[in-house]
Scaffold this active site. Structure first.
Site, PDB file in Angstrom:
ATOM      1  N   PRO A 156      18.809 -82.892 -28.802  1.00  0.00           N
ATOM      2  CA  PRO A 156      19.646 -82.149 -29.922  1.00  0.00           C
ATOM      3  C   PRO A 156      20.106 -81.438 -29.822  1.00  0.00           C
ATOM      4  O   PRO A 156      21.034 -80.226 -29.845  1.00  0.00           O
ATOM      5  CB  PRO A 156      19.161 -82.847 -31.225  1.00  0.00           C
ATOM      6  CG  PRO A 156      18.081 -83.505 -31.140  1.00  0.00           C
ATOM      7  CD  PRO A 156      17.774 -83.762 -29.118  1.00  0.00           C
ATOM      8  N   TYR A 157      19.201 -80.191 -28.835  1.00  0.00           N
ATOM      9  CA  TYR A 157      18.738 -78.886 -28.991  1.00  0.00           C
ATOM     10  C   TYR A 157      19.892 -78.825 -27.231  1.00  0.00           C
ATOM     11  O   TYR A 157      21.063 -77.667 -27.380  1.00  0.00           O
ATOM     12  CB  TYR A 157      17.906 -78.694 -28.648  1.00  0.00           C
ATOM     13  CG  TYR A 157      18.041 -76.308 -27.783  1.00  0.00           C
ATOM     14  CD1 TYR A 157      17.878 -76.090 -28.901  1.00  0.00           C
ATOM     15  CD2 TYR A 157      18.107 -76.237 -26.664  1.00  0.00           C
ATOM     16  CE1 TYR A 157      18.736 -74.155 -28.674  1.00  0.00           C
ATOM     17  CE2 TYR A 157      17.570 -75.144 -26.234  1.00  0.00           C
ATOM     18  CZ  TYR A 157      18.188 -73.751 -27.689  1.00  0.00           C
ATOM     19  OH  TYR A 157      17.959 -72.637 -26.715  1.00  0.00           O
ATOM     20  N   VAL A 158      19.556 -79.573 -26.204  1.00  0.00           N
ATOM     21  CA  VAL A 158      20.534 -79.731 -25.289  1.00  0.00           C
ATOM     22  C   VAL A 158      21.610 -79.968 -25.510  1.00  0.00           C
ATOM     23  O   VAL A 158      23.050 -79.364 -24.666  1.00  0.00           O
ATOM     24  CB  VAL A 158      19.833 -80.717 -24.442  1.00  0.00           C
ATOM     25  CG1 VAL A 158      20.558 -81.152 -23.069  1.00  0.00           C
ATOM     26  CG2 VAL A 158      18.512 -80.325 -23.696  1.00  0.00           C
TER      27      VAL A 158
END
Length: 286
Positions: A156-158
């Site tokens: 999700p962060y990437v």
């Protein structure tokens, strides 16, 4: 045209945002910083003095962002903004197969849609309007090396940082007409509370996942040592401020410890080779 001494930085309660505020204030700038809690606003006002002005809004509250932009217009008017630093963000992690769509939605609501809304709301004060009376401002997007190089268990962060990178590439070109520069800041691991807040509870949350042993190994072999040897938030802020001061900033600025080992070399090697190395090191490959 004169350059505005007013700066807006989002997410200033801790980490890079907090250290940036300290530097800008020390250099004589008038800093407006966003926080989500009144307690943080009061604490920072006491610590940072009269040149710091807290603004309370959450990146997921679009009405509050619009109200903040209207308030700031009333406060600084024709002075405008010399810089907007889109720093606020969160990190959501976990195995892709075990994550819920709500996890991805929360990540993108803050890191992508919140950043978009803040940028749109404050663009007029940066000079995206007719007859702006001060020199055009600068936008600094605090992205991540994850925006160009993804690691496991933080999809999700990437994904959110990849989105920020792509949006910024287009935005930088569109804002040429106003003379507003847009800079991508791409930190590697930095010693900030974001990782402790987001990573510590993961083992418990995914205790029944088939990936749990691999996640623990990943933390032990890569994430833990990376954070331990990472640059401090203070050092990262110093580099960012120097980039801000440049008349012609880099379009992208990577900030990472041991840059050749942690950034240059993995990008020189074929992607499959890097995947194979990580796979074997973490037990994803036999």
């Amino acid at each position: 045209m004169t350059k505005s001494q007013n700066v807006l930085i989002t997410g200033v309660s801790t980490g890079i945002g907090y250290e940036l505020v300290k530097i800008f204030v020390e250099k004589g700038y008038n800093v407006f910083g966003s926080v989500r809690k009144q307690a943080d606003a009061d604490r920072l006002s006491g610590e940072l003095g009269e040149h710091f002005h807290p603004m309370i809004f959450d990146l997921t509250d679009f009405e509050a962002i619009e109200n903040a932009a209207k308030w700031l217009e009333g406060e600084i008017g024709s002075e405008g903004l010399g810089c907007l630093v889109n720093n606020a963000g969160i990190a959501v992690g976990g195995p892709f197969v075990d994550l819920k769509i709500e996890d991805f939605r929360q990540q993108f609501e803050v890191n992508v849609f919140g950043l978009i809304k803040v940028t749109q709301a404050f663009l007029p004060l940066l000079g995206a309007r007719e007859n702006h009376s001060t020199a055009p401002g600068k936008i600094m997007q605090i992205s991540s090396v994850s925006g160009r190089m993804g690691m496991p268990f933080v999809s999700p962060y990437v994904g959110s940082k990849h989105a920020v990178e792509g949006i910024t590439e287009s935005l930088r070109k569109e804002l040429l007409v106003f003379g507003i520069d847009v800079v991508l800041i791409e930190p590697g691991p930095i010693k900030t509370p974001i990782w402790k807040k987001s990573m510590d509870p993961l083992f418990d949350k995914f205790k029944n996942s088939l990936y749990l042993p691999i996640m623990k190994k990943s933390h032990e072999k890569f994430m833990g040592p990376s954070i331990e040897n990472a640059l401090s938030a203070e050092k990262a802020a110093e580099i960012i401020f120097k980039e801000f001061e440049k008349k012609r900033s880099s379009t992208r600025k990577v900030i990472i410890a041991q840059k050749f080992k942690n950034w240059t070399l993995p990008r020189l090697l074929p992607t499959r080779i890097v995947d194979k190395f990580l796979g074997k090191a973490l037990g994803l490959l036999k």
